[in-house]
Design a protein around this motif. Structure first.
Motif, short mmCIF file in Angstrom:
data_model
loop_
_atom_site.label_atom_id
_atom_site.label_comp_id
_atom_site.label_asym_id
_atom_site.label_seq_id
_atom_site.Cartn_x
_atom_site.Cartn_y
_atom_site.Cartn_z
N ALA A 73 -33.76 -8.97 5.60
CA ALA A 73 -32.19 -8.71 5.59
C ALA A 73 -30.84 -9.20 5.53
CB ALA A 73 -32.31 -9.18 7.17
N GLU A 128 -39.31 -9.47 6.77
CA GLU A 128 -37.82 -9.09 7.36
C GLU A 128 -36.93 -9.92 6.89
OE1 GLU A 128 -40.62 -9.76 8.74
OE2 GLU A 128 -40.23 -9.57 10.82
N LEU A 142 -33.56 -11.71 12.65
CA LEU A 142 -35.13 -11.19 12.11
C LEU A 142 -35.68 -12.29 11.98
CD1 LEU A 142 -35.49 -8.27 11.63
CD2 LEU A 142 -32.82 -8.59 11.48
N GLU A 179 -31.62 -2.36 8.94
CA GLU A 179 -32.65 -2.37 10.43
C GLU A 179 -34.18 -1.85 10.02
OE1 GLU A 179 -31.17 0.87 12.85
OE2 GLU A 179 -31.51 2.15 11.20
N THR A 225 -38.33 -8.71 16.54
CA THR A 225 -36.50 -7.82 16.40
C THR A 225 -36.55 -7.09 14.96
OG1 THR A 225 -36.42 -9.78 14.24
CG2 THR A 225 -35.36 -9.86 16.35
N LYS A 226 -35.76 -5.92 15.37
CA LYS A 226 -35.87 -4.74 14.07
C LYS A 226 -34.38 -4.48 13.58
CE LYS A 226 -39.33 -2.67 13.85
NZ LYS A 226 -40.91 -3.56 13.03
#
Lengths: 370, 370, 370, 370
Positions: free
Chosen positions: D234, D230, C238, D247, C243-244
């Motif tokens: 994550a 993010e 990430l 996600e 990137t998601k």
């Protein structure tokens, strides 16, 4: 970032205030497979605990450590070792007189300024009570060092003007804890004791030096550049309450020596059987066991300077929160000289640093170990 | 973990060997919005660079720093500042004689043991050449400190037995770099210079002390417990090549004082207008500007002990890789006394530590800043 | 703290902006004794570099890496590996149109807000150009992994709606880089290529999935609780631009399975000689090679979702610094689909994470190694 | 290094095994001056605790947290917050059957291999019981976020095939905890409950998705490059037991969109008074509130995939320590579906990450704050 942890792989985090419910900590990164001797930990705490003789504070604390995790059937599992030491003998009323006043050379003013709030009872977090948790960490570290035949021995080498002049190799370091001053030079222990007691009766305090020797450390500990072994030791020692200085090897005395005097010549120390286990050694040890930031196999030795304890039983001038000039006088139970109780703390911090570097050193070479 | 970084928020990472292509580093965490004066950085490097006078090594290096990133139109953007300093004047042939020999009190043996390989040319990574990168980091840090009116001044206060006896407040610290010894006591500079020169002619080396004063630092820098300000300063100083000791405030001298003498009384220093901007100050400063691990607004001052440089131009006994006893004699270009060139390095490390704690200190209170 | 480093023992720090003088980095903690193949590093960079085919950006960069330190006669010495990649083909004038405008779904607005300043040329630090430095780090990590027989293979498994349906074990992963799409399913490569080319001609962009398989990793990598192997992989992935999403093993598909279907049964896989080298294996691998945060010896496989590139060659509405509504249209050289060039980046980040945990794993047991 | 801490400035360290004396932790770096609501912490724990309904494990634990330090008269002091939760209802005999067997898809085998020893009782450290400590950390973090008007709301959005199809803006997130499934879509809660109960009766388990929304986060959180917001989210999510995917924003669905569809156009959202407090917003939020790794002020939303719990009440084949094939059947008290109890854990981890970045973000600009 808030500075309550030390170590990179073997990491000790501590918490707790002098007059809170408990102090405690977490030892993370202790290798799995070590049979921990809890009684040994308790004995180490006993060396630091208050109330041991008339020259230490009369606060009574059992300092019983309770291990909450990280052990299975007495053996470390590689998971974090959480522990707690209850505070039993707080006398918080002793401290009401300092709720609004800043004690000279104490942390009252700086904490108040930094955080906007402070637990003034017994000095809160700034109390040396926090160091009990370091002794727990050190007692675990020492048990790891046992497996490597590394020993850590500290002792009081100076109190005020009374100084041990013998080299540590002339002393029997196993006798250090047999006297309340924690000095292995039997010619000086009584003199030191009486001097501290006299200072105590005067309501005053006195500083001194703790010396420490790490023997048996393998070659290779320490990361060059910023995490030199001596740099990490210096930080660990200066993180102890009331310390003002650190020197390793020749230290401050080495500055007047010439390179031709100061350099430690290498020689080959023959092993027990001809041609086997020859060892690189140095004839002198002005380096203090560290060269280029890395241990060279010789004894690592260093001195730590402690200032006189700030709390004195005499009237002093200071200010209060309103910035008015006021008088203050020490109350409560305090040490006239922090040195005797500092010995196990210095040992503990040294052991923690050495174990951390032992583990770090496992990662520097290409080893096909899987 | 490999120890090539220092700092938590303001972080310097360095790389490079004495005789490789270049040395360099990355400054991460430098706040955005600072107009960087590159010429100032270059001037700071000039204070450290070799070949400045006959009492320093004759290696000629421009030490031109090239900033590769982190600036936009001359202003820091909050992204990492990468920089490189080329090595131009390597004379690697000077070092072939030490390929297989361990120089006494050098890092040759410990590196060889730790890593199984070493770049012996000029000492490789263990060379003091690495400290040029610290000066770059320090020169950036100093420019941040300018915005807070914090100044960092170091000077040579002792060379061998020649010692500055005046208190730093009696010296004009702005004159330090006007002489090759970097001593602001004009009565001693010639004496020190001549002494070092004499030592140089003898092929020998000598140690000394660098003193450092940080003025204007706000109250509140330093995290209590392990990351005390003095602990981080001690680590930073002991990470400099050839250092053997650190003391802050009263230091090793404070141990013979009683608490009643040593304590720093607080008083209220009146502001310029009655009742406004009153400031808490202390009458004395045995604390060295730090209490409970946190700066109290007074000058932070400390001493750093440097041993004599290990490389001497005299024959010494040592061993080689086969553990055979051999003779060795210094060649190449070396400093007879590291002190003059150490002054900007001590200042740089101090500036880096102070800036790091300034930034850390922004996070300790609840501030509704968004 | 500023987030330009990754890894704990094997640590990569990067610096540099898209249109600055150079990008580069420092690899700290690389074990000593590894013969580094520089050509291999260059080949890895070639897989990521721009201008490889008409479906990638036409910016021309050699991406020649210059290693500045950390090697002696081609072998790592345990000291930091500094490296630089010059920026040659900047066309900064391409970006003057975005000096004051915030490109939709780009980092322009957030950087401007966070730092109060940004290098808008080519996206500055937010450009994917930074990932070249990750490929250098990854190429070093892969060479370490070679010694452990660990391989890392990524490939494009989906572009828009075109998806590889075969299990990776049915594909010849050695063919991935033989086509510009970096897809080892020869039935799909042309279709994917043509689809991306069509998207490109429309001035649009498209996303997709990169799948990655780590084979041969030993049992025991990953620290339970917060630093689980999958957690560190997720973070690493990430952290790549665009990137998601991340999923490991059964991933998002696993949520509809029952435990009785999903569980991976253990069995004893017999070694080559009866009774020797028996190995614990699982019959299925829904776990993706990680159980309880620790590798179990099976293949580690995961998917990474990439969104369509934000820069499109079409008019879009947005605002400028004055918050006025304006139109913007992509200029400059951009990728219509980031996937093909992302493959070596995913591999690199995976390799870095695995090497870091290999080294961390050396410290968890009591080993008398001295 | 051993991975029991998360966060950089706001740092949570946890310790404790499922069947040890207690679990607990240390929250370091909590800003001073926050009036902590202990009852709120206890209520958060109540949301996670076992035995809440027939679809969760029947282990009975009060999960009473005892705060040991860091508070003075109910207000945080900037010192570490140590806390302990006693284990009361261990039934260690339930686990004797797994002392020598490796449960499929559990951490038994990997722990045994990594450490050479494991506390098999209740899964020891690998038990989800550890997450109670995360909830304590999260409950403190949430109270900090209150001061910034940042809210964190998670809910169960899928169980097996039963999926919430509504956008979160159509749901009343305040109802999430009013039902045992923790799903705010009242049309689905009974269906989900009954489905989980059916699975439970079959002795089986099922996975699902927890969705999470962070609203009100200021612009600027997240460090570009490796510590993107993010990326840290994550990692935090993949560090929770049983998670297999993460996600953010458009996530895995975004890969089939074109850039022209996916891009989030900026516009100027007018403030309440003309010309004042205008705000930059985006018309869509495929970015999920994060652009270039940094929050843009829109809602941050993400999904976390949970696999079915590994412990099932059915016979399975596996091996024992001697690598013999054996049968195993779940005993003890287990969750048929981890989702309902995972909701407060996801919220807690999100809150911890957001607070950490809020504090980190205070250090990125030049601010003359002294």
């Amino acid at each position: 970032m808030a500075g309550n942890s030390i170590g990179n792989i073997f990491k000790l985090t501590t918490f707790g205030e002098s007059h809170g419910k408990a102090i405690g900590g977490v030892i993370d990164g202790c290798p799995a497979g070590i049979e921990l001797d809890i009684e040994f930990i308790q004995n180490e705490l006993a060396k630091r605990k208050p109330g041991q003789s008339k020259i230490t504070t009369q606060r009574k604390e059992d300092d019983t450590v309770e291990i909450l995790s990280g052990l299975f059937e007495g053996v470390t599992t590689g998971t974090p070792i959480g522990f707690v030491i209850k505070n039993n003998n707080q006398k918080s009323t002793d401290y009401s007189h300092i709720e609004d006043k800043f004690r000279p050379s104490h942390a009252d003013y700086t904490y108040e300024s930094k955080y906007g709030i402070r637990d003034y009872r017994g000095g809160g977090r700034s109390s040396a009570r926090e160091t009990a948790c370091r002794v727990v960490g050190g007692a675990v570290a020492k048990q790891i060092l046992n497996h490597y035949n590394v020993t850590v021995n500290a002792y009081v080498s100076q109190v005020g003007e009374i100084k041990v002049l013998k080299h540590y190799s002339e002393l029997d370091l196993s006798t250090t804890f047999s006297n309340p001053v924690r000095c292995p030079d039997e010619n000086l222990t009584d003199m030191m004791f009486n001097y501290i007691d006299k200072i105590r009766k005067e309501g005053d305090t006195i500083g001194g030096i703790v010396s420490c020797i790490v023997s048996g450390a393998p070659v290779g500990l320490g990361e060059p550049v910023f995490d030199r072994l001596e740099a990490d030791l210096a930080k660990a020692m200066l993180s102890i309450n009331a310390t003002k200085g650190f020197e390793i090897g020749s230290g401050f005395d080495g500055i007047t020596q010439k390179g031709s005097e100061h350099n430690d010549e290498f020689f080959c120390h023959p092993g027990p059987v001809e041609g086997l286990d020859n060892k690189v050694r140095t004839r002198t040890n002005n380096s203090g066991g560290v060269q280029g930031g890395i241990s060279n196999g010789e004894d690592i030795f260093f001195n730590v300077a402690f200032k006189p304890v700030a709390t004195i039983m005499q009237k002093q001038r200071t200010i209060n929160k309103k910035l008015e000039e006021v008088e203050i006088e020490g109350k409560g139970r305090h040490d006239p000289c922090v040195l005797p109780r500092a010995v196990p703390i210095v040992e503990s911090m040294a052991a923690i640093v050495i174990v951390d570097h032992l583990l770090r050193n496992r990662t520097v070479k290409l080893i096909i170990d899987n």
